[in-house]
Design an enzyme around this catalytic site. Structure first.
Site, PDB file in Angstrom:
ATOM      1  N   GLU A 187      -5.185   3.175   5.728  1.00 46.79           N
ATOM      2  CA  GLU A 187      -4.927   2.823   4.252  1.00 46.79           C
ATOM      3  C   GLU A 187      -5.649   4.168   3.393  1.00 46.79           C
ATOM      4  O   GLU A 187      -5.216   4.392   2.417  1.00 46.79           O
ATOM      5  CB  GLU A 187      -5.727   1.679   3.850  1.00 46.79           C
ATOM      6  CG  GLU A 187      -5.250   1.200   2.232  1.00 46.79           C
ATOM      7  CD  GLU A 187      -5.830  -0.359   2.274  1.00 46.79           C
ATOM      8  OE1 GLU A 187      -6.446  -0.649   1.002  1.00 46.79           O
ATOM      9  OE2 GLU A 187      -5.922  -1.171   2.795  1.00 46.79           O
ATOM     10  N   ARG A 230       0.605  -1.104  -0.175  1.00 41.90           N
ATOM     11  CA  ARG A 230      -0.003   0.086   0.170  1.00 41.90           C
ATOM     12  C   ARG A 230       1.030   1.362   0.027  1.00 41.90           C
ATOM     13  O   ARG A 230       0.790   2.215   0.690  1.00 41.90           O
ATOM     14  CB  ARG A 230      -1.047   0.045   1.108  1.00 41.90           C
ATOM     15  CG  ARG A 230      -1.936  -1.338   1.272  1.00 41.90           C
ATOM     16  CD  ARG A 230      -2.819  -1.425  -0.014  1.00 41.90           C
ATOM     17  NE  ARG A 230      -3.680  -2.518   0.235  1.00 41.90           N
ATOM     18  CZ  ARG A 230      -3.305  -3.769  -0.307  1.00 41.90           C
ATOM     19  NH1 ARG A 230      -2.119  -3.785  -1.103  1.00 41.90           N
ATOM     20  NH2 ARG A 230      -4.043  -4.623  -0.067  1.00 41.90           N
ATOM     21  N   SER A 252     -11.576  -0.746   2.605  1.00 44.10           N
ATOM     22  CA  SER A 252     -10.713  -1.012   3.824  1.00 44.10           C
ATOM     23  C   SER A 252     -10.044   0.406   4.369  1.00 44.10           C
ATOM     24  O   SER A 252      -9.189   0.826   3.662  1.00 44.10           O
ATOM     25  CB  SER A 252      -9.493  -1.857   3.493  1.00 44.10           C
ATOM     26  OG  SER A 252     -10.124  -3.382   3.217  1.00 44.10           O
TER      27      SER A 252
END
Length: 331
Positions: A327, A158, A230
């Site tokens: 995230e 990420r 998420s």
């Protein structure tokens, strides 16, 4: 290209947060990119794609360049090249319909192509870095284009150079190495269960279809329930910390990271153990089918959503001594 002032962004972020930006321009083409004012400071520019990985907490004193969705995919020198405004899942479906493998595990991820390398999107055992060849960026200060190789993009979990750089770049195109002989990966979690039960080697199309169905069964559609997917990353912890925690929490899931002295654990599991699955505070809450999904059930403000996310982080830190990291980009 028309520049608007005090433009509302509520319909341009999947959390449905009502906020405005100082200036706004819609980008439909390379010509629009090249028409952007060249004197905008890096800290004053926000490039907005599908708005699926953002939490706005206030009005933005920024110039927002919105990459409007427009499908454009070609094959150049045996590479699949896509315009940044192409919807990501449209690219996945385009590829699997032509029996080109490499991104089928990333089906149904919301957002546009330009956001994929920015976030190094990943799911079900695959990441875009596995097949990314180059990313083309436009420098709005110089008016020049530049290509960054996979290595230059500094892709990890990420993470990419695009998150932490001081260059006036806007991603314009990406190139992927998608092939009819790329290996099929169905070894991850629920995907493995699906194809163990079916038997045989699946096609890229079958993998993409299975991933889409699994995601739909677990994750809410932002078009019907505002969310940004998420909200937190799955934390990576040391081997020593993992052993210590598993003595207390025997069911705690651990996943291999490829490094001998660390493990990845599930942020959703941590949040669920802290009681946040289905937890609501007004119109802000966590989805009742998946604790990792922060949801706007109606008219939650960015501050409402930020507040409940901070409560969740504190609870996880107090119970497990693990610091969750967002995230989603918080602005």
């Amino acid at each position: 290209m028309k520049i608007l002032r005090n433009h509302n962004l509520k319909n341009l972020n999947t959390l449905g947060v009502d906020c405005c930006c100082e200036q706004f321009a819609e980008i439909n083409s390379l010509a629009d990119l090249e028409a952007l004012p060249k004197d905008i400071k890096i800290t004053e520019m926000l490039v907005l794609g599908g708005g699926s990985n953002l939490l706005f907490t206030q009005d933005l004193p920024r110039f927002v360049a919105h990459i409007k969705p427009r499908k454009h995919i070609t094959i150049v020198d045996n590479l699949v090249v896509a315009w940044a405004g192409t919807v990501w899942d449209d690219l996945v479906q385009w590829a699997v319909q032509r029996n080109l493998g490499g991104i089928e595990n990333l089906a149904a991820i919301p957002g546009l192509v330009g956001g994929a390398p920015f976030q190094n999107i990943g799911a079900y055992g695959a990441e875009i870095k596995d097949c990314l060849v180059w990313v083309e960026v436009y420098n709005w200060h110089t008016g020049l284009y530049h290509r960054l190789s996979n290595e230059e993009c500094m892709l990890s979990y990420r993470h990419s150079i695009f998150k932490y750089h001081d260059q006036p770049w806007i991603i314009s195109r990406i190139a992927l190495d998608l092939r009819p002989d790329n290996p099929i990966n169905v070894s991850y979690g629920p995907l493995k269960t699906v194809f163990d039960n079916l038997g045989g080697t699946p096609t890229y199309q079958q993998v993409a279809t299975a991933v889409t169905q699994i995601r739909a069964s677990k994750l809410p559609d932002p078009k019907t329930l505002a969310n940004a997917g998420s909200f937190f990353k799955n934390p990576i912890i040391s081997d020593q910390q993992a052993k210590r925690l598993q003595r207390r929490f025997k069911e705690m899931p651990l996943f291999d990271t490829g490094q001998p002295d660390e493990h990845k654990t599930s942020a959703a599991w941590l949040l669920e153990q802290c009681g946040f699955k289905g937890h609501k505070e007004g119109d802000a809450g966590f989805y009742d089918k998946h604790a990792l999904i922060l949801v706007n059930y109606g008219n939650a403000t960015g501050q409402d959503l930020l507040r409940i996310s901070k409560s969740a982080k504190r609870a996880v830190k107090n119970k497990f001594a693990i610091e969750l990291e967002e995230e989603v980009r918080v602005l």
